[in-house]
Motif scaffolding. Sequence first.
Motif, PDB file in Angstrom:
ATOM      1  N   ALA A  43       0.834  -1.210   0.000  1.00 50.33           N
ATOM      2  CA  ALA A  43       0.000   0.000   0.000  1.00 50.33           C
ATOM      3  C   ALA A  43       0.868   1.259   0.000  1.00 50.33           C
ATOM      4  CB  ALA A  43      -0.943  -0.007   1.191  1.00 50.33           C
ATOM      5  N   SER A  44       1.962   1.231   0.744  1.00 44.84           N
ATOM      6  CA  SER A  44       2.845   2.407   0.791  1.00 44.84           C
ATOM      7  C   SER A  44       3.526   2.656  -0.551  1.00 44.84           C
ATOM      8  CB  SER A  44       3.895   2.258   1.892  1.00 44.84           C
ATOM      9  OG  SER A  44       4.907   1.334   1.514  1.00 44.84           O
ATOM     10  N   GLU A  45       3.608   1.617  -1.382  1.00 45.29           N
ATOM     11  CA  GLU A  45       4.190   1.742  -2.714  1.00 45.29           C
ATOM     12  C   GLU A  45       3.131   2.071  -3.767  1.00 45.29           C
ATOM     13  OE1 GLU A  45       7.449   1.762  -3.464  1.00 45.29           O
ATOM     14  OE2 GLU A  45       7.730   1.657  -1.298  1.00 45.29           O
ATOM     15  N   GLY A  46       1.908   2.328  -3.311  1.00 45.20           N
ATOM     16  CA  GLY A  46       0.839   2.718  -4.228  1.00 45.20           C
ATOM     17  C   GLY A  46       0.150   1.564  -4.927  1.00 45.20           C
ATOM     18  N   ILE A  47       0.308   0.370  -4.382  1.00 43.70           N
ATOM     19  CA  ILE A  47      -0.324  -0.805  -4.983  1.00 43.70           C
ATOM     20  C   ILE A  47      -1.678  -1.031  -4.314  1.00 43.70           C
ATOM     21  CG2 ILE A  47      -0.123  -3.312  -5.272  1.00 43.70           C
ATOM     22  CD1 ILE A  47       2.937  -2.798  -5.474  1.00 43.70           C
ATOM     23  N   ASP A  48      -2.697  -1.249  -5.114  1.00 37.66           N
ATOM     24  CA  ASP A  48      -4.052  -1.473  -4.615  1.00 37.66           C
ATOM     25  C   ASP A  48      -4.120  -2.852  -3.965  1.00 37.66           C
ATOM     26  OD1 ASP A  48      -6.754  -1.745  -4.117  1.00 37.66           O
ATOM     27  OD2 ASP A  48      -7.351  -1.672  -6.237  1.00 37.66           O
ATOM     28  N   ILE A  49      -4.113  -2.884  -2.643  1.00 33.09           N
ATOM     29  CA  ILE A  49      -4.095  -4.169  -1.940  1.00 33.09           C
ATOM     30  C   ILE A  49      -5.456  -4.869  -1.959  1.00 33.09           C
ATOM     31  CG2 ILE A  49      -2.107  -3.584  -0.528  1.00 33.09           C
ATOM     32  CD1 ILE A  49      -4.051  -3.074   1.808  1.00 33.09           C
ATOM     33  N   SER A  50      -6.475  -4.203  -2.466  1.00 30.68           N
ATOM     34  CA  SER A  50      -7.764  -4.885  -2.612  1.00 30.68           C
ATOM     35  C   SER A  50      -7.818  -5.673  -3.920  1.00 30.68           C
ATOM     36  CB  SER A  50      -8.921  -3.884  -2.542  1.00 30.68           C
ATOM     37  OG  SER A  50      -8.864  -2.996  -3.637  1.00 30.68           O
ATOM     38  N   ASP A  51      -6.815  -5.509  -4.771  1.00 34.58           N
ATOM     39  CA  ASP A  51      -6.717  -6.282  -6.011  1.00 34.58           C
ATOM     40  C   ASP A  51      -6.063  -7.617  -5.673  1.00 34.58           C
ATOM     41  OD1 ASP A  51      -6.102  -7.431  -8.460  1.00 34.58           O
ATOM     42  OD2 ASP A  51      -5.356  -5.564  -9.341  1.00 34.58           O
ATOM     43  N   ARG A  52      -6.883  -8.600  -5.366  1.00 32.99           N
ATOM     44  CA  ARG A  52      -6.372  -9.896  -4.890  1.00 32.99           C
ATOM     45  C   ARG A  52      -5.451 -10.575  -5.888  1.00 32.99           C
ATOM     46  NH1 ARG A  52      -9.826 -13.048  -0.866  1.00 32.99           N
ATOM     47  NH2 ARG A  52     -10.785 -11.384   0.338  1.00 32.99           N
ATOM     48  N   GLN A  53      -5.760 -10.455  -7.172  1.00 35.88           N
ATOM     49  CA  GLN A  53      -4.921 -11.095  -8.191  1.00 35.88           C
ATOM     50  C   GLN A  53      -3.518 -10.483  -8.182  1.00 35.88           C
ATOM     51  OE1 GLN A  53      -5.395 -13.750  -9.973  1.00 35.88           O
ATOM     52  NE2 GLN A  53      -3.522 -13.584 -11.147  1.00 35.88           N
ATOM     53  N   ALA A  54      -3.430  -9.172  -8.120  1.00 37.10           N
ATOM     54  CA  ALA A  54      -2.123  -8.507  -8.110  1.00 37.10           C
ATOM     55  C   ALA A  54      -1.344  -8.875  -6.850  1.00 37.10           C
ATOM     56  CB  ALA A  54      -2.293  -6.993  -8.200  1.00 37.10           C
ATOM     57  N   VAL A  55      -2.004  -8.860  -5.707  1.00 33.46           N
ATOM     58  CA  VAL A  55      -1.328  -9.196  -4.448  1.00 33.46           C
ATOM     59  C   VAL A  55      -0.861 -10.649  -4.474  1.00 33.46           C
ATOM     60  CG1 VAL A  55      -1.640  -9.473  -1.957  1.00 33.46           C
ATOM     61  CG2 VAL A  55      -2.493  -7.417  -3.103  1.00 33.46           C
ATOM     62  N   ARG A  56      -1.686 -11.545  -4.992  1.00 36.50           N
ATOM     63  CA  ARG A  56      -1.307 -12.955  -5.056  1.00 36.50           C
ATOM     64  C   ARG A  56      -0.069 -13.152  -5.931  1.00 36.50           C
ATOM     65  NH1 ARG A  56      -5.944 -16.302  -6.397  1.00 36.50           N
ATOM     66  NH2 ARG A  56      -5.835 -15.165  -8.345  1.00 36.50           N
ATOM     67  N   VAL A  57      -0.042 -12.519  -7.085  1.00 36.96           N
ATOM     68  CA  VAL A  57       1.104 -12.673  -7.988  1.00 36.96           C
ATOM     69  C   VAL A  57       2.372 -12.103  -7.338  1.00 36.96           C
ATOM     70  CG1 VAL A  57       2.075 -11.919 -10.187  1.00 36.96           C
ATOM     71  CG2 VAL A  57      -0.268 -12.766 -10.081  1.00 36.96           C
ATOM     72  N   LEU A  58       2.266 -10.962  -6.674  1.00 37.16           N
ATOM     73  CA  LEU A  58       3.429 -10.377  -6.010  1.00 37.16           C
ATOM     74  C   LEU A  58       3.893 -11.257  -4.845  1.00 37.16           C
ATOM     75  CD1 LEU A  58       2.350  -6.643  -6.059  1.00 37.16           C
ATOM     76  CD2 LEU A  58       4.122  -7.730  -7.460  1.00 37.16           C
ATOM     77  N   ALA A  59       2.958 -11.807  -4.096  1.00 39.32           N
ATOM     78  CA  ALA A  59       3.322 -12.699  -2.986  1.00 39.32           C
ATOM     79  C   ALA A  59       3.989 -13.966  -3.511  1.00 39.32           C
ATOM     80  CB  ALA A  59       2.083 -13.051  -2.163  1.00 39.32           C
ATOM     81  N   GLU A  60       3.436 -14.542  -4.575  1.00 38.54           N
ATOM     82  CA  GLU A  60       4.050 -15.740  -5.173  1.00 38.54           C
ATOM     83  C   GLU A  60       5.474 -15.447  -5.631  1.00 38.54           C
ATOM     84  OE1 GLU A  60       1.433 -16.722  -8.362  1.00 38.54           O
ATOM     85  OE2 GLU A  60      -0.027 -17.717  -7.058  1.00 38.54           O
ATOM     86  N   ALA A  61       5.672 -14.298  -6.241  1.00 39.07           N
ATOM     87  CA  ALA A  61       7.009 -13.929  -6.721  1.00 39.07           C
ATOM     88  C   ALA A  61       7.982 -13.795  -5.554  1.00 39.07           C
ATOM     89  CB  ALA A  61       6.953 -12.629  -7.511  1.00 39.07           C
ATOM     90  N   GLY A  62       7.529 -13.183  -4.473  1.00 42.23           N
ATOM     91  CA  GLY A  62       8.382 -13.050  -3.296  1.00 42.23           C
ATOM     92  C   GLY A  62       8.743 -14.394  -2.697  1.00 42.23           C
ATOM     93  N   ILE A  63       7.764 -15.280  -2.616  1.00 43.02           N
ATOM     94  CA  ILE A  63       8.019 -16.618  -2.079  1.00 43.02           C
ATOM     95  C   ILE A  63       8.965 -17.383  -2.992  1.00 43.02           C
ATOM     96  CG2 ILE A  63       6.951 -18.850  -1.581  1.00 43.02           C
ATOM     97  CD1 ILE A  63       4.437 -17.174  -0.705  1.00 43.02           C
ATOM     98  N   TRP A  64       8.703 -17.330  -4.292  1.00 46.74           N
ATOM     99  CA  TRP A  64       9.557 -18.029  -5.253  1.00 46.74           C
ATOM    100  C   TRP A  64      10.986 -17.496  -5.190  1.00 46.74           C
ATOM    101  CZ3 TRP A  64      10.018 -22.394  -7.378  1.00 46.74           C
ATOM    102  CH2 TRP A  64      10.802 -22.588  -8.491  1.00 46.74           C
ATOM    103  N   GLY A  65      11.128 -16.190  -5.139  1.00 45.18           N
ATOM    104  CA  GLY A  65      12.460 -15.600  -5.038  1.00 45.18           C
ATOM    105  C   GLY A  65      13.175 -16.019  -3.773  1.00 45.18           C
ATOM    106  N   SER A  66      12.447 -16.087  -2.675  1.00 41.64           N
ATOM    107  CA  SER A  66      13.034 -16.508  -1.400  1.00 41.64           C
ATOM    108  C   SER A  66      13.478 -17.963  -1.450  1.00 41.64           C
ATOM    109  CB  SER A  66      12.016 -16.307  -0.277  1.00 41.64           C
ATOM    110  OG  SER A  66      12.540 -16.740   0.947  1.00 41.64           O
ATOM    111  N   ILE A  67      12.643 -18.817  -2.005  1.00 40.69           N
ATOM    112  CA  ILE A  67      13.001 -20.240  -2.120  1.00 40.69           C
ATOM    113  C   ILE A  67      14.245 -20.400  -2.969  1.00 40.69           C
ATOM    114  CG2 ILE A  67      12.284 -22.442  -3.134  1.00 40.69           C
ATOM    115  CD1 ILE A  67       9.392 -21.656  -2.262  1.00 40.69           C
ATOM    116  N   ARG A  68      14.250 -19.745  -4.121  1.00 40.89           N
ATOM    117  CA  ARG A  68      15.404 -19.856  -5.017  1.00 40.89           C
ATOM    118  C   ARG A  68      16.671 -19.314  -4.343  1.00 40.89           C
ATOM    119  NH1 ARG A  68      15.261 -22.309 -10.100  1.00 40.89           N
ATOM    120  NH2 ARG A  68      17.072 -20.998 -10.342  1.00 40.89           N
TER     121      ARG A  68
END
Length: 76
Positions: A43-68
């Motif tokens: 939200a502080s970066e101006g991302i609409d956190i009510s957009d579940r699809q966008a939040v899910r994709v960003l969360a998946e990317a963070g998790i994937w990056g962390s695993i890798r």
Amino acid sequence: MSLTTPASNHLDDRRADPALVAKLRNHEPRRFCNQVPFLEYLASEGIDISDRQAVRVLAEAGIWGSIRHQVFSATR
């Protein structure tokens, strides 16, 4: 959240909105203890956190990056 190469690749594969990705691309790595600080950060970066699809994709990317990152670090 910093976009590691695996995280960035995941976002590209998922065809994430380039405008969303650009907001996160140049930041230092971040770790979040749970969903609340993660959503506050988005939200502080101006991302609409009510957009579940966008939040899910960003969360998946963070998790994937962390695993890798962990796998890469463990093989050194």
